[in-house]
Design a protein around this motif. Structure first.
Motif, PDB file in Angstrom:
ATOM      1  N   PRO A 213     -39.210 -32.639  -9.672  1.00 52.74           N
ATOM      2  CA  PRO A 213     -38.259 -31.741  -9.595  1.00 52.74           C
ATOM      3  C   PRO A 213     -36.899 -32.363  -9.465  1.00 52.74           C
ATOM      4  CG  PRO A 213     -39.389 -31.771  -7.610  1.00 52.74           C
ATOM      5  CD  PRO A 213     -40.031 -32.600  -8.516  1.00 52.74           C
ATOM      6  N   VAL A 214     -35.793 -31.573 -10.090  1.00 49.64           N
ATOM      7  CA  VAL A 214     -34.317 -32.296  -9.976  1.00 49.64           C
ATOM      8  C   VAL A 214     -33.541 -31.080 -10.016  1.00 49.64           C
ATOM      9  CG1 VAL A 214     -34.285 -32.821 -12.330  1.00 49.64           C
ATOM     10  CG2 VAL A 214     -32.805 -34.121 -10.702  1.00 49.64           C
ATOM     11  N   MET A 215     -32.480 -31.124  -9.508  1.00 50.91           N
ATOM     12  CA  MET A 215     -31.184 -30.469  -9.643  1.00 50.91           C
ATOM     13  C   MET A 215     -30.284 -31.083 -10.316  1.00 50.91           C
ATOM     14  SD  MET A 215     -32.452 -27.504  -7.759  1.00 50.91           S
ATOM     15  CE  MET A 215     -30.990 -26.420  -7.401  1.00 50.91           C
ATOM     16  N   LEU A 216     -29.631 -30.628 -11.414  1.00 53.03           N
ATOM     17  CA  LEU A 216     -28.665 -31.186 -12.218  1.00 53.03           C
ATOM     18  C   LEU A 216     -27.229 -30.611 -11.995  1.00 53.03           C
ATOM     19  CD1 LEU A 216     -30.597 -31.464 -15.716  1.00 53.03           C
ATOM     20  CD2 LEU A 216     -30.394 -33.026 -14.047  1.00 53.03           C
ATOM     21  N   ASP A 217     -26.377 -31.446 -12.046  1.00 50.41           N
ATOM     22  CA  ASP A 217     -24.863 -31.041 -12.117  1.00 50.41           C
ATOM     23  C   ASP A 217     -24.430 -30.878 -13.494  1.00 50.41           C
ATOM     24  OD1 ASP A 217     -22.222 -30.723 -11.719  1.00 50.41           O
ATOM     25  OD2 ASP A 217     -21.780 -32.306 -10.394  1.00 50.41           O
ATOM     26  N   LEU A 218     -24.306 -29.893 -14.068  1.00 54.15           N
ATOM     27  CA  LEU A 218     -23.882 -29.884 -15.440  1.00 54.15           C
ATOM     28  C   LEU A 218     -22.426 -29.437 -15.708  1.00 54.15           C
ATOM     29  CD1 LEU A 218     -26.935 -27.969 -17.026  1.00 54.15           C
ATOM     30  CD2 LEU A 218     -26.712 -30.294 -17.011  1.00 54.15           C
TER      31      LEU A 218
ATOM     32  N   ALA B  96     -29.475 -15.038 -22.286  1.00 51.90           N
ATOM     33  CA  ALA B  96     -29.695 -15.068 -21.060  1.00 51.90           C
ATOM     34  C   ALA B  96     -29.505 -16.632 -20.646  1.00 51.90           C
ATOM     35  CB  ALA B  96     -30.974 -14.586 -20.407  1.00 51.90           C
ATOM     36  N   LYS B  97     -30.236 -17.525 -21.607  1.00 52.85           N
ATOM     37  CA  LYS B  97     -30.392 -18.808 -21.052  1.00 52.85           C
ATOM     38  C   LYS B  97     -28.979 -19.529 -21.487  1.00 52.85           C
ATOM     39  CE  LYS B  97     -35.272 -19.408 -21.555  1.00 52.85           C
ATOM     40  NZ  LYS B  97     -35.439 -19.614 -20.176  1.00 52.85           N
ATOM     41  N   VAL B  98     -28.216 -19.219 -22.436  1.00 55.69           N
ATOM     42  CA  VAL B  98     -26.956 -19.786 -22.595  1.00 55.69           C
ATOM     43  C   VAL B  98     -25.999 -19.286 -21.418  1.00 55.69           C
ATOM     44  CG1 VAL B  98     -25.035 -19.629 -23.854  1.00 55.69           C
ATOM     45  CG2 VAL B  98     -27.107 -19.874 -25.089  1.00 55.69           C
ATOM     46  N   ARG B  99     -25.885 -18.014 -21.112  1.00 54.45           N
ATOM     47  CA  ARG B  99     -25.280 -17.633 -19.994  1.00 54.45           C
ATOM     48  C   ARG B  99     -25.446 -18.424 -18.684  1.00 54.45           C
ATOM     49  NH1 ARG B  99     -22.108 -13.282 -19.821  1.00 54.45           N
ATOM     50  NH2 ARG B  99     -22.129 -11.918 -21.681  1.00 54.45           N
ATOM     51  N   GLY B 100     -26.854 -18.863 -18.289  1.00 55.26           N
ATOM     52  CA  GLY B 100     -27.152 -19.386 -17.183  1.00 55.26           C
ATOM     53  C   GLY B 100     -26.690 -20.916 -17.303  1.00 55.26           C
ATOM     54  N   LEU B 101     -26.654 -21.578 -18.532  1.00 49.85           N
ATOM     55  CA  LEU B 101     -26.116 -22.843 -18.759  1.00 49.85           C
ATOM     56  C   LEU B 101     -24.442 -22.873 -18.455  1.00 49.85           C
ATOM     57  CD1 LEU B 101     -27.917 -24.133 -21.570  1.00 49.85           C
ATOM     58  CD2 LEU B 101     -28.000 -24.967 -19.471  1.00 49.85           C
ATOM     59  N   LEU B 102     -23.618 -21.914 -18.950  1.00 50.48           N
ATOM     60  CA  LEU B 102     -22.218 -21.690 -18.863  1.00 50.48           C
ATOM     61  C   LEU B 102     -22.114 -21.496 -17.469  1.00 50.48           C
ATOM     62  CD1 LEU B 102     -21.627 -19.404 -21.949  1.00 50.48           C
ATOM     63  CD2 LEU B 102     -20.949 -22.049 -21.738  1.00 50.48           C
ATOM     64  N   GLY B 103     -22.989 -20.668 -16.792  1.00 47.84           N
ATOM     65  CA  GLY B 103     -22.758 -20.371 -15.333  1.00 47.84           C
ATOM     66  C   GLY B 103     -22.880 -21.847 -14.483  1.00 47.84           C
ATOM     67  N   ALA B 104     -23.523 -22.598 -14.799  1.00 47.58           N
ATOM     68  CA  ALA B 104     -23.623 -23.908 -14.074  1.00 47.58           C
ATOM     69  C   ALA B 104     -22.592 -25.042 -14.539  1.00 47.58           C
ATOM     70  CB  ALA B 104     -24.985 -24.460 -14.662  1.00 47.58           C
ATOM     71  N   GLY B 105     -21.627 -24.443 -15.391  1.00 45.92           N
ATOM     72  CA  GLY B 105     -20.554 -25.193 -15.763  1.00 45.92           C
ATOM     73  C   GLY B 105     -20.433 -26.186 -17.004  1.00 45.92           C
ATOM     74  N   ALA B 106     -21.671 -25.923 -17.554  1.00 45.87           N
ATOM     75  CA  ALA B 106     -21.830 -26.920 -18.829  1.00 45.87           C
ATOM     76  C   ALA B 106     -21.208 -26.442 -20.114  1.00 45.87           C
ATOM     77  CB  ALA B 106     -23.317 -26.643 -19.187  1.00 45.87           C
ATOM     78  N   ARG B 107     -20.584 -27.377 -20.764  1.00 47.19           N
ATOM     79  CA  ARG B 107     -20.004 -26.979 -22.128  1.00 47.19           C
ATOM     80  C   ARG B 107     -21.146 -26.908 -23.039  1.00 47.19           C
ATOM     81  NH1 ARG B 107     -17.237 -30.821 -24.243  1.00 47.19           N
ATOM     82  NH2 ARG B 107     -17.859 -32.721 -22.806  1.00 47.19           N
ATOM     83  N   VAL B 108     -21.381 -25.620 -23.666  1.00 52.54           N
ATOM     84  CA  VAL B 108     -22.403 -25.655 -24.243  1.00 52.54           C
ATOM     85  C   VAL B 108     -22.137 -25.303 -25.832  1.00 52.54           C
ATOM     86  CG1 VAL B 108     -24.342 -23.991 -24.704  1.00 52.54           C
ATOM     87  CG2 VAL B 108     -23.565 -24.172 -22.430  1.00 52.54           C
ATOM     88  N   THR B 109     -22.672 -25.933 -26.586  1.00 53.16           N
ATOM     89  CA  THR B 109     -22.744 -25.741 -28.221  1.00 53.16           C
ATOM     90  C   THR B 109     -23.905 -24.923 -28.523  1.00 53.16           C
ATOM     91  OG1 THR B 109     -21.462 -27.691 -28.684  1.00 53.16           O
ATOM     92  CG2 THR B 109     -22.579 -26.627 -30.699  1.00 53.16           C
ATOM     93  N   LEU B 110     -23.766 -23.644 -29.174  1.00 47.04           N
ATOM     94  CA  LEU B 110     -24.720 -22.905 -29.638  1.00 47.04           C
ATOM     95  C   LEU B 110     -24.889 -23.276 -31.001  1.00 47.04           C
ATOM     96  CD1 LEU B 110     -26.884 -20.646 -29.246  1.00 47.04           C
ATOM     97  CD2 LEU B 110     -25.209 -19.047 -29.505  1.00 47.04           C
ATOM     98  N   LEU B 111     -26.334 -23.308 -31.490  1.00 41.32           N
ATOM     99  CA  LEU B 111     -26.418 -23.342 -33.032  1.00 41.32           C
ATOM    100  C   LEU B 111     -27.287 -21.949 -33.300  1.00 41.32           C
ATOM    101  CD1 LEU B 111     -27.696 -26.850 -33.855  1.00 41.32           C
ATOM    102  CD2 LEU B 111     -25.590 -25.704 -34.445  1.00 41.32           C
ATOM    103  N   SER B 112     -27.029 -21.067 -33.831  1.00 38.36           N
ATOM    104  CA  SER B 112     -27.741 -19.946 -34.165  1.00 38.36           C
ATOM    105  C   SER B 112     -26.954 -19.133 -35.443  1.00 38.36           C
ATOM    106  CB  SER B 112     -28.051 -19.058 -33.041  1.00 38.36           C
ATOM    107  OG  SER B 112     -28.759 -17.637 -33.134  1.00 38.36           O
ATOM    108  N   PRO B 113     -27.799 -18.620 -36.284  1.00 37.02           N
ATOM    109  CA  PRO B 113     -27.105 -17.674 -37.386  1.00 37.02           C
ATOM    110  C   PRO B 113     -27.310 -16.245 -36.864  1.00 37.02           C
ATOM    111  CG  PRO B 113     -29.321 -18.566 -37.987  1.00 37.02           C
ATOM    112  CD  PRO B 113     -29.038 -19.237 -36.772  1.00 37.02           C
TER     113      PRO B 113
END
Length: 215
Positions: A5-10, A26-43
Motif C-alpha cells: 500500500p502507498v499514498m501517491l502525491d500526484l 469519475a476516475k478522471v475527476r478523482g485524478l484531477l482532484g489529486a492535482g494530477a495533470r491528466v491527458t485523456l484519450l477517448s473518442p
C-alpha cells in the motif's frame, strides 16, 4: 498476490488515462482532484468532463489509444470501451516502465485501487487484493458511518498545531511522539463533534503541555 500500500502525491504529475469505459468521468475527476495533470484519450462522449476540457483543466485527445501514447508518462490508467485494448496498453507500459492500472482487469495491472473513504485529510483505503472489490466497498461504507465530517475538522485543528508541537519538543523525538499520542487520545474529538472548536483546542494544548485541561 501481496500488494504494497502507498499514498501517491500526484500534484503536477502527468498522468495518462485511456478512457471510454463507464467509470471514465469519475476516475478522471478523482485524478484531477489529486492535482494530477491528466491527458485523456477517448473518442467517446463524457459530458461531465466537457467543462474541464473547455477550461484547460483537462487535456483531452478525442481519439483512441495508439502505440506510443504512453511515452513521457510514469503513470497510466486503462479503461477503454473495448477491453481487449488493455493487453497492448499493458505491453507498452511494461516496455516503457510505466505503472499501469487497468480498471477491473488485475491481469493487466501493476497496481490496483482500493475503495476509499475521505474526510478532509483523513483517507481510509480498503482493499481485498482484487478478489472481491464489492466487499471492499461495503466495508468502506461501514467505515463512513464511523468516521464522519468531524474528523475533517479535527485534522485541520491538529495540523494547525504541528509547528507548536515541534517548537515545544524540538530535539526530543520520543517526547514529541508521546505528546502527539496524549493529544489524539484525549477528548478533543468529542469537543469537535459538538462544534466546540476552541474547547477542543484547549484540550489539545493541555495534552501537549502535559497539564490538566480547563473543565
Amino acid at each position: 498476490m501481496s500488494y504494497y500500500p502507498v499514498m501517491l502525491d500526484l500534484r503536477g504529475r502527468p498522468v495518462l488515462f485511456v478512457g471510454g469505459g463507464p467509470e471514465t468521468e469519475a476516475k478522471v475527476r478523482g485524478l484531477l482532484g489529486a492535482g494530477a495533470r491528466v491527458t485523456l484519450l477517448s473518442p467517446h462522449e463524457h459530458p461531465g468532463l466537457e467543462p474541464l476540457a473547455a477550461s484547460g483543466g483537462l487535456n483531452w485527445l478525442r481519439r483512441g489509444y495508439r502505440r506510443g501514447d504512453l511515452a513521457g508518462f510514469a503513470l497510466a490508467f486503462a479503461h477503454p470501451a473495448d477491453r481487449w485494448l488493455n493487453a497492448p496498453i499493458a505491453e507498452e507500459a511494461r516496455e516503457r516502465g510505466v505503472w499501469l492500472n487497468a480498471v477491473d482487469d488485475p491481469a493487466h495491472c501493476d497496481f490496483i485501487l482500493p475503495a476509499v473513504h475521505r474526510q478532509g485529510e483523513l483517507v481510509i483505503a480498503v482493499s481485498t487484493g482484487g478478489a472481491a472489490p464489492a466487499l471492499g466497498v461495503r466495508i468502506r461504507q461501514r467505515l463512513a458511518g464511523e468516521y464522519g465530517p468531524e474528523y475533517a475538522r479535527y485534522l485541520e485543528l491538529l495540523r494547525s498545531l504541528r509547528p507548536l508541537v515541534l517548537q515545544t519538543y524540538p530535539h526530543d523525538f520520543e517526547a514529541r511522539k508521546a505528546a502527539w499520542y496524549r493529544m489524539v487520545e484525549g477528548p478533543a474529538l468529542e469537543r469537535v463533534a459538538q462544534g466546540e472548536m476552541e474547547a477542543a483546542r484547549e484540550v489539545l494544548l493541555a495534552a501537549l503541555h502535559h497539564r490538566e485541561a480547563t473543565p
